[in-house]
Motif scaffolding. Structure first.
Motif, PDB file in Angstrom:
ATOM      1  N   PHE A 102      94.719  36.998  25.162  1.00  0.00           N
ATOM      2  CA  PHE A 102      94.185  38.405  25.196  1.00  0.00           C
ATOM      3  C   PHE A 102      92.978  38.186  26.531  1.00  0.00           C
ATOM      4  N   LEU A 103      92.155  37.045  25.263  1.00  0.00           N
ATOM      5  CA  LEU A 103      90.908  37.063  26.448  1.00  0.00           C
ATOM      6  C   LEU A 103      91.019  35.889  27.477  1.00  0.00           C
ATOM      7  N   ALA A 104      92.157  34.711  28.332  1.00  0.00           N
ATOM      8  CA  ALA A 104      92.772  34.973  29.209  1.00  0.00           C
ATOM      9  C   ALA A 104      93.203  36.068  29.569  1.00  0.00           C
ATOM     10  N   SER A 105      94.225  36.459  29.275  1.00  0.00           N
ATOM     11  CA  SER A 105      94.841  38.001  30.020  1.00  0.00           C
ATOM     12  C   SER A 105      93.703  38.478  30.774  1.00  0.00           C
ATOM     13  N   LEU A 106      92.222  38.865  30.276  1.00  0.00           N
ATOM     14  CA  LEU A 106      91.420  39.312  30.986  1.00  0.00           C
ATOM     15  C   LEU A 106      90.352  38.398  31.744  1.00  0.00           C
ATOM     16  N   LEU A 107      90.432  37.906  31.359  1.00  0.00           N
ATOM     17  CA  LEU A 107      89.682  36.990  32.051  1.00  0.00           C
ATOM     18  C   LEU A 107      89.817  36.401  33.745  1.00  0.00           C
ATOM     19  N   ARG A 108      91.688  36.527  34.073  1.00  0.00           N
ATOM     20  CA  ARG A 108      92.441  36.405  34.924  1.00  0.00           C
ATOM     21  C   ARG A 108      92.797  37.378  35.091  1.00  0.00           C
ATOM     22  N   SER A 109      92.257  38.641  35.682  1.00  0.00           N
ATOM     23  CA  SER A 109      92.984  39.624  35.630  1.00  0.00           C
ATOM     24  C   SER A 109      91.920  40.678  35.940  1.00  0.00           C
ATOM     25  N   PRO A 110      91.809  41.867  36.916  1.00  0.00           N
ATOM     26  CA  PRO A 110      91.146  42.756  37.640  1.00  0.00           C
ATOM     27  C   PRO A 110      90.839  43.633  36.296  1.00  0.00           C
ATOM     28  N   ILE A 156      80.797  31.513  31.793  1.00  0.00           N
ATOM     29  CA  ILE A 156      81.808  32.951  31.997  1.00  0.00           C
ATOM     30  C   ILE A 156      82.902  32.962  32.835  1.00  0.00           C
ATOM     31  N   GLY A 157      81.847  32.218  34.628  1.00  0.00           N
ATOM     32  CA  GLY A 157      82.993  31.938  35.901  1.00  0.00           C
ATOM     33  C   GLY A 157      83.526  30.421  35.573  1.00  0.00           C
ATOM     34  N   VAL A 158      82.869  29.292  34.697  1.00  0.00           N
ATOM     35  CA  VAL A 158      83.800  28.152  34.751  1.00  0.00           C
ATOM     36  C   VAL A 158      85.419  28.824  33.868  1.00  0.00           C
ATOM     37  N   LEU A 159      85.094  29.252  32.711  1.00  0.00           N
ATOM     38  CA  LEU A 159      86.157  29.999  31.868  1.00  0.00           C
ATOM     39  C   LEU A 159      87.156  31.391  32.337  1.00  0.00           C
ATOM     40  N   HIS A 160      86.757  31.594  33.368  1.00  0.00           N
ATOM     41  CA  HIS A 160      87.218  32.173  33.886  1.00  0.00           C
ATOM     42  C   HIS A 160      88.510  32.652  35.331  1.00  0.00           C
ATOM     43  N   LYS A 161      88.127  30.434  36.569  1.00  0.00           N
ATOM     44  CA  LYS A 161      88.175  30.046  37.543  1.00  0.00           C
ATOM     45  C   LYS A 161      89.633  29.153  36.216  1.00  0.00           C
ATOM     46  N   PHE A 167      95.067  27.163  32.957  1.00  0.00           N
ATOM     47  CA  PHE A 167      94.825  25.911  32.068  1.00  0.00           C
ATOM     48  C   PHE A 167      95.131  24.513  32.297  1.00  0.00           C
ATOM     49  N   LYS A 168      95.250  24.693  34.230  1.00  0.00           N
ATOM     50  CA  LYS A 168      95.809  22.996  34.329  1.00  0.00           C
ATOM     51  C   LYS A 168      94.844  21.627  34.123  1.00  0.00           C
ATOM     52  N   VAL A 169      93.425  22.456  34.412  1.00  0.00           N
ATOM     53  CA  VAL A 169      92.528  21.128  33.818  1.00  0.00           C
ATOM     54  C   VAL A 169      92.780  20.695  32.022  1.00  0.00           C
ATOM     55  N   PRO A 170      92.742  20.009  31.571  1.00  0.00           N
ATOM     56  CA  PRO A 170      92.269  19.357  30.030  1.00  0.00           C
ATOM     57  C   PRO A 170      91.187  20.369  30.045  1.00  0.00           C
ATOM     58  N   ASP A 171      90.987  20.966  28.172  1.00  0.00           N
ATOM     59  CA  ASP A 171      89.861  21.617  27.609  1.00  0.00           C
ATOM     60  C   ASP A 171      88.803  20.155  28.249  1.00  0.00           C
ATOM     61  N   GLU A 172      89.168  19.165  27.612  1.00  0.00           N
ATOM     62  CA  GLU A 172      88.279  18.243  27.533  1.00  0.00           C
ATOM     63  C   GLU A 172      87.235  18.106  28.829  1.00  0.00           C
ATOM     64  N   GLU A 173      87.737  17.977  29.912  1.00  0.00           N
ATOM     65  CA  GLU A 173      87.309  18.216  31.179  1.00  0.00           C
ATOM     66  C   GLU A 173      86.005  18.569  31.511  1.00  0.00           C
ATOM     67  N   ILE A 174      86.996  20.688  31.416  1.00  0.00           N
ATOM     68  CA  ILE A 174      85.489  21.707  31.399  1.00  0.00           C
ATOM     69  C   ILE A 174      85.066  21.384  30.262  1.00  0.00           C
ATOM     70  N   ALA A 175      85.166  20.664  28.870  1.00  0.00           N
ATOM     71  CA  ALA A 175      84.291  21.104  28.256  1.00  0.00           C
ATOM     72  C   ALA A 175      82.793  19.726  28.851  1.00  0.00           C
ATOM     73  N   ASP A 176      82.744  18.515  29.605  1.00  0.00           N
ATOM     74  CA  ASP A 176      82.132  18.423  29.961  1.00  0.00           C
ATOM     75  C   ASP A 176      81.671  18.361  31.031  1.00  0.00           C
ATOM     76  N   MET A 177      81.880  19.220  31.995  1.00  0.00           N
ATOM     77  CA  MET A 177      81.476  20.339  33.555  1.00  0.00           C
ATOM     78  C   MET A 177      80.321  20.621  32.811  1.00  0.00           C
ATOM     79  N   LEU A 178      81.274  21.703  31.678  1.00  0.00           N
ATOM     80  CA  LEU A 178      80.486  22.733  31.192  1.00  0.00           C
ATOM     81  C   LEU A 178      78.651  22.059  30.527  1.00  0.00           C
ATOM     82  N   THR A 179      79.285  20.911  29.750  1.00  0.00           N
ATOM     83  CA  THR A 179      77.363  20.709  28.885  1.00  0.00           C
ATOM     84  C   THR A 179      76.962  19.868  30.049  1.00  0.00           C
TER      85      THR A 179
END
Length: 192
Positions: A102-110, A156-161, A167-179
């Motif tokens: 649900f969250l993923a669909s909301l983040l990717r749609s108008p 929120i911007g990173v999670l939206h993208k 979710f092509k980029v692994p969770d760990e890489e996104i977490a590293d960027m946000l950290t």
């Protein structure tokens, strides 16, 4: 309600949520019907209506639950200069986003506009509470509140993208960027 009725209500509610998420993977939100949800949940129509008036009411309840889940995650985070702790927090946020259709669909749609407005209002209240409890530093409370808002907005911007890109980029890489963003940009400001 006694505890047995309370448990049955909770089990039915979870079945409705789970069924809605499964149907959401197959259909656009606007095309989901009560019949779709009850069929997938294995419940009768009256059970659905004992919980929700209609699909928009269910969506509103799921939005509220999602916001509560996010705030519960935020409450567990205490900003410290500890890379592993920050990464663990952001990894939890990433996993929640990836596993919550649900969250993923909301983040990717108008159609997420009303949800994002609701969540941003809740974030604003959260920032106001944090700022009120912050001890004085060389930065004003207003400046501090904008920095927290910046951290929330960039996350929120990173999670939206990430959601838009399936979710092509692994969770760990996104977490590293946000950290990295938090540790090098926001935390030093908060620590001064």
């Amino acid at each position: 309600m006694n505890s047995e009725q309370d448990e049955r209500y909770h089990v039915a509610d979870e079945a409705i949520y789970d069924a809605f998420f499964l149907v959401l993977k197959e259909k656009e939100l606007e095309k989901i019907t009560v019949a779709d949800v009850i069929k997938r949940a294995g419940i009768v129509r009256s059970t659905f209506y004992n919980h929700y008036e209609n699909i928009p009411d269910l969506v509103s309840a799921i939005e509220d639950k999602t916001i509560q889940d996010i705030f519960s995650l935020m409450e567990t985070f205490h900003a410290k200069s500890d890379w592993d702790m920050c990464r663990s927090y952001f990894l939890t946020i990433c996993e929640y986003n990836r596993t919550n259709p649900f969250l993923a669909s909301l983040l990717r749609s108008p159609r997420g506009d009303s949800f994002l407005e609701k969540i941003m209002t809740m974030f604003h209240r959260y920032v106001s509470d944090v700022v009120q409890n912050k001890s004085p530093s060389e930065h004003s409370k207003e400046e501090f509140s904008y920095m927290i808002a910046c951290a929330i907005g960039s996350t929120i911007g990173v999670l939206h993208k990430w959601s838009v890109e399936e979710f092509k980029v692994p969770d760990e890489e996104i977490a590293d960027m946000l950290t990295k963003v938090f540790m090098t940009g926001i935390l030093p400001f908060m620590s001064l």
